[in-house]
Design an enzyme around this catalytic site. Structure first.
Site, PDB file in Angstrom:
ATOM      1  N   CYS A  59      16.853  -8.855  72.851  1.00 50.71           N
ATOM      2  CA  CYS A  59      16.459  -7.528  72.391  1.00 50.71           C
ATOM      3  C   CYS A  59      17.019  -7.242  70.997  1.00 50.71           C
ATOM      4  CB  CYS A  59      16.875  -6.492  73.443  1.00 50.71           C
ATOM      5  SG  CYS A  59      16.045  -4.910  73.322  1.00 50.71           S
ATOM      6  N   HIS A  60      17.966  -6.295  70.865  1.00 50.76           N
ATOM      7  CA  HIS A  60      18.615  -6.007  69.587  1.00 50.76           C
ATOM      8  C   HIS A  60      19.842  -6.901  69.367  1.00 50.76           C
ATOM      9  CE1 HIS A  60      16.206  -2.311  69.939  1.00 50.76           C
ATOM     10  NE2 HIS A  60      16.381  -2.163  68.647  1.00 50.76           N
TER      11      HIS A  60
END
Length: 183
Positions: free
Chosen positions: A112-113
């Site tokens: 994800c991030h």
């Protein structure tokens, strides 16, 4: 799942605001494969998760990042969440800790991030990755090739886009950690 990581020690690096499922699912997969796991954070005590739209659970921290050494671990996991990597990537100890895994060609799994923190190491040029779409441009600007796939593996570096990719991410993470150093 077979106990393919029984001789492996894995670090999960998080700051307050990590996406809870991106921490708990990989942690469960690592423990199911019999890995020894340390939760490492910027501060001791407990670290607080983000669960989609609000604060989630709190989890024990095993070591602070200034006490941790990448040489003591076989692999690194970087969960996402927006708040989490934004704190890690501006912390010199966290960036140095992550960089040590690249220096020693050890497996790194970021979802994800999570790959946001990888940018600060300067090690993404020429690597193929994926991530949450909002950081795609940042990764490309760091020299990475970005692909929109549920999981991308590049020489021991495992990346995925979001919680919906967790099954594929966890499977590849365990495989790459079992393989060991990717020189």
């Amino acid at each position: 799942m077979e106990k393919q990581l029984s001789n492996k020690k894995v670090a999960i690096l998080v700051a307050d605001g990590f996406e809870e499922s991106e921490f708990t699912k990989p942690l469960e997969a690592l423990k199911d494969a019999d890995a020894q796991v340390d939760v490492i954070s910027l501060h001791g005590g407990k670290v607080k998760a983000w669960a989609e739209k609000d604060w989630g659970g709190e989890y024990d921290v095993d070591k602070t990042v200034d006490q941790a050494n990448s040489k003591d671990y076989d692999a690194l996991v970087l969960p996402g969440g927006v708040l989490n990597p934004d704190q890690l990537r501006v912390n010199a100890d966290a960036v140095a800790f992550v960089g040590g895994f690249f220096d020693d060609s050890k497996p790194i799994a970021a979802i994800c991030h999570g790959p946001w923190t990888l940018i600060e190491t300067g090690e993404l040029a020429g690597r193929t990755v994926t991530s949450y779409p909002s950081i795609k441009t940042d990764l490309i600007n760091a020299g990475a090739q970005w692909e929109d796939k549920e999981v991308v593996v590049d020489n021991g570096l495992v990346t995925s886009r979001s919680p919906k990719d967790l099954p594929a991410f966890c499977k590849k993470m365990v495989e790459e950690i079992a393989e060991g150093i990717h020189a």
